[in-house]
Design a protein around this motif. Structure first.
Motif, mmCIF file in Angstrom:
data_model
loop_
_atom_site.group_PDB
_atom_site.id
_atom_site.type_symbol
_atom_site.label_atom_id
_atom_site.label_comp_id
_atom_site.label_asym_id
_atom_site.label_seq_id
_atom_site.Cartn_x
_atom_site.Cartn_y
_atom_site.Cartn_z
ATOM 1 N N ALA A 1 0.847 -1.184 0.000
ATOM 2 C CA ALA A 1 0.000 0.000 0.000
ATOM 3 C C ALA A 1 0.889 1.242 0.000
ATOM 4 C CB ALA A 1 -0.910 -0.014 1.223
ATOM 5 N N PRO A 2 0.371 2.384 -0.458
ATOM 6 C CA PRO A 2 1.222 3.578 -0.604
ATOM 7 C C PRO A 2 1.998 3.965 0.651
ATOM 8 C CG PRO A 2 -0.874 3.934 -1.665
ATOM 9 C CD PRO A 2 -0.990 2.626 -0.946
ATOM 10 N N ARG A 3 1.332 3.970 1.814
ATOM 11 C CA ARG A 3 2.039 4.382 3.023
ATOM 12 C C ARG A 3 3.181 3.417 3.351
ATOM 13 N NH1 ARG A 3 -0.460 5.214 9.138
ATOM 14 N NH2 ARG A 3 1.359 6.266 10.000
ATOM 15 N N LEU B 1 5.887 18.721 4.665
ATOM 16 C CA LEU B 1 4.745 17.812 4.521
ATOM 17 C C LEU B 1 3.751 18.327 3.481
ATOM 18 C CD1 LEU B 1 3.936 16.913 8.245
ATOM 19 C CD2 LEU B 1 5.467 15.738 6.648
ATOM 20 N N PHE B 2 3.370 17.434 2.552
ATOM 21 C CA PHE B 2 2.257 17.713 1.657
ATOM 22 C C PHE B 2 0.960 17.392 2.398
ATOM 23 C CE2 PHE B 2 5.420 17.159 -1.827
ATOM 24 C CZ PHE B 2 5.167 18.355 -2.508
ATOM 25 N N ARG B 3 0.078 18.368 2.515
ATOM 26 C CA ARG B 3 -1.124 18.227 3.333
ATOM 27 C C ARG B 3 -2.296 17.599 2.585
ATOM 28 N NH1 ARG B 3 0.699 18.974 8.546
ATOM 29 N NH2 ARG B 3 2.371 20.530 8.461
ATOM 30 N N HIS B 4 -2.229 17.527 1.249
ATOM 31 C CA HIS B 4 -3.375 17.074 0.468
ATOM 32 C C HIS B 4 -3.090 15.809 -0.336
ATOM 33 C CE1 HIS B 4 -5.227 20.855 1.569
ATOM 34 N NE2 HIS B 4 -4.166 21.502 1.105
ATOM 35 N N LEU B 5 -1.989 15.152 -0.061
ATOM 36 C CA LEU B 5 -1.620 13.954 -0.826
ATOM 37 C C LEU B 5 -1.701 12.671 -0.006
ATOM 38 C CD1 LEU B 5 1.436 15.202 -2.918
ATOM 39 C CD2 LEU B 5 -0.977 15.143 -3.549
ATOM 40 N N GLY B 6 -1.946 12.786 1.287
ATOM 41 C CA GLY B 6 -2.026 11.579 2.095
ATOM 42 C C GLY B 6 -1.557 11.822 3.517
ATOM 43 N N GLU B 7 -1.397 10.725 4.243
ATOM 44 C CA GLU B 7 -1.030 10.793 5.647
ATOM 45 C C GLU B 7 0.482 10.866 5.809
ATOM 46 O OE1 GLU B 7 -1.714 8.217 9.788
ATOM 47 O OE2 GLU B 7 -2.600 7.568 7.891
ATOM 48 N N MET C 1 9.129 8.571 -8.543
ATOM 49 C CA MET C 1 8.088 9.510 -8.145
ATOM 50 C C MET C 1 7.731 9.424 -6.661
ATOM 51 S SD MET C 1 7.624 10.852 -11.021
ATOM 52 C CE MET C 1 7.866 10.487 -12.744
ATOM 53 N N LEU C 2 7.014 10.464 -6.223
ATOM 54 C CA LEU C 2 6.354 10.428 -4.937
ATOM 55 C C LEU C 2 5.008 9.722 -5.124
ATOM 56 C CD1 LEU C 2 6.130 11.405 -1.939
ATOM 57 C CD2 LEU C 2 4.920 13.393 -2.859
ATOM 58 N N VAL C 3 4.765 8.649 -4.379
ATOM 59 C CA VAL C 3 3.505 7.916 -4.452
ATOM 60 C C VAL C 3 2.583 8.425 -3.350
ATOM 61 C CG1 VAL C 3 2.415 5.648 -4.379
ATOM 62 C CG2 VAL C 3 4.657 5.909 -5.440
ATOM 63 N N SER C 4 1.427 8.969 -3.730
ATOM 64 C CA SER C 4 0.492 9.553 -2.780
ATOM 65 C C SER C 4 -0.542 8.521 -2.339
ATOM 66 C CB SER C 4 -0.210 10.752 -3.405
ATOM 67 O OG SER C 4 -1.248 10.325 -4.279
ATOM 68 N N ASP C 5 -1.458 8.944 -1.469
ATOM 69 C CA ASP C 5 -2.571 8.091 -1.053
ATOM 70 C C ASP C 5 -3.800 8.282 -1.933
ATOM 71 O OD1 ASP C 5 -0.987 7.216 1.023
ATOM 72 O OD2 ASP C 5 -1.944 8.452 2.553
ATOM 73 N N LEU C 6 -3.787 9.257 -2.840
ATOM 74 C CA LEU C 6 -4.939 9.556 -3.676
ATOM 75 C C LEU C 6 -5.123 8.476 -4.741
ATOM 76 C CD1 LEU C 6 -4.327 13.368 -4.318
ATOM 77 C CD2 LEU C 6 -5.581 12.303 -2.428
ATOM 78 N N VAL D 1 -2.183 7.976 -7.126
ATOM 79 C CA VAL D 1 -1.613 9.092 -7.871
ATOM 80 C C VAL D 1 -0.129 9.236 -7.538
ATOM 81 C CG1 VAL D 1 -1.670 11.603 -8.157
ATOM 82 C CG2 VAL D 1 -3.811 10.312 -7.990
ATOM 83 N N GLN D 2 0.688 9.372 -8.578
ATOM 84 C CA GLN D 2 2.111 9.623 -8.394
ATOM 85 C C GLN D 2 2.427 11.055 -8.822
ATOM 86 O OE1 GLN D 2 4.925 6.623 -9.460
ATOM 87 N NE2 GLN D 2 3.420 4.975 -9.395
#
Length: 267
Positions: free
Chosen positions: A15-17, A78-84, A257-262, A40-41
């Motif tokens: 999972a992404p996290r 920290l990105f606030r809108h891409l996940g935990e 890439m950065l892998v988000s939770d979206l 989303v990456q």
């Protein structure tokens, strides 16, 4: 805490996290195509505050190449809108550090470089539209081969700002004509991850003279019954940085890439 090294096939199931945690402990430095379970990456650009506003304007002028997904506050990693707890200091497999436009370092994390004036931008990535292409039955050879996508610098100028200018970078996927038509329909509905292709067919028309020698990523063979299909690419800022020479810019390494939770479908 050190985690055990995993194979690429094992990473596909994380999972992404969990994937970001694995990356943050320096256990994986490779490309992220096919990872993240349909999330989303994002491409990454990090600049000092006195360049950040101008880069935002550049992205607005060049939205197909640089569609913004999120921006951090100055000094906040920290990105606030891409996940935990998405921490840009260590959640990317490999980074590139440019000083005055010159590549000086490719570290696994940037904790030692973080400053109170840095602003991070997350930019949409074509890896996010690969899932709907695959679900539509469209073959993506680089995914099947376990390779990074092929990326090329073109002779197409981006729309400049006062200090930022450079050439468009594109990613290429070889497709049969019928699949190319379907890919246009699918990706055209996803403007946050580059949208429809910018070119199909003869690569020389956009300044690419050898598909076997990509500027970034891995070469992917083109069959006789296939067309090269080119999308605007989030690596474009790296070409712009090299041309415009800001004092410091940190990016992801191409394909890492950065892998988000979206979820991709949210786009």
């Amino acid at each position: 805490m050190n985690l055990p090294a995993l194979s690429f096939d094992q990473l596909r199931h994380l999972a992404p996290r969990a994937l970001r945690r694995h990356i943050a402990t320096d256990q994986y430095q490779g490309h992220t195509s096919g990872l993240g379970q349909g999330r989303v990456q994002a491409n990454i650009v990090i600049l000092p505050g006195d360049w950040a506003d101008e880069f935002l304007r550049f992205c607005t002028l060049n939205r197909q190449a640089c569609p913004i997904l999120d921006i951090t506050r100055p000094g906040d990693p920290l990105f606030r809108h891409l996940g935990e707890h998405v921490d840009i200091r260590h959640d990317v497999p490999r980074y590139r550090v440019y000083r005055q436009g010159e590549l000086t370092e490719q570290p696994q994390n940037i904790k030692h470089l973080w400053r109170d004036d840095l602003v991070a931008f997350a930019i949409g990535c074509s890896f996010s539209f690969e899932q709907p292409l695959l679900e539509a039955g469209i073959d993506l050879r680089h995914v099947k081969l376990g390779r990074n996508v092929a990326m090329y610098q073109t002779d197409i100028d981006t729309r400049p700002t006062e200090r930022l200018q450079g050439k468009l970078v594109v990613s290429m996927r070889p497709l049969k004509a019928a699949d190319a038509i379907r890919a246009i329909q699918i990706t055209g509905r996803m403007p946050n991850v580059h949208g429809a292709p910018v070119h199909i067919g003869d690569p020389r028309l956009i300044g690419i003279h050898d598909l076997g020698a990509p500027d970034y990523g891995d070469a992917v063979p083109l069959a006789d019954d296939e067309l090269p299909v080119f999308w605007a690419c989030g690596v474009t800022p790296q070409a712009v940085v090299q041309a415009s020479r800001p004092p410091l810019c940190i990016t992801h390494a191409p394909g890492c890439m950065l892998v988000s939770d979206l979820h991709n479908h949210s786009l």
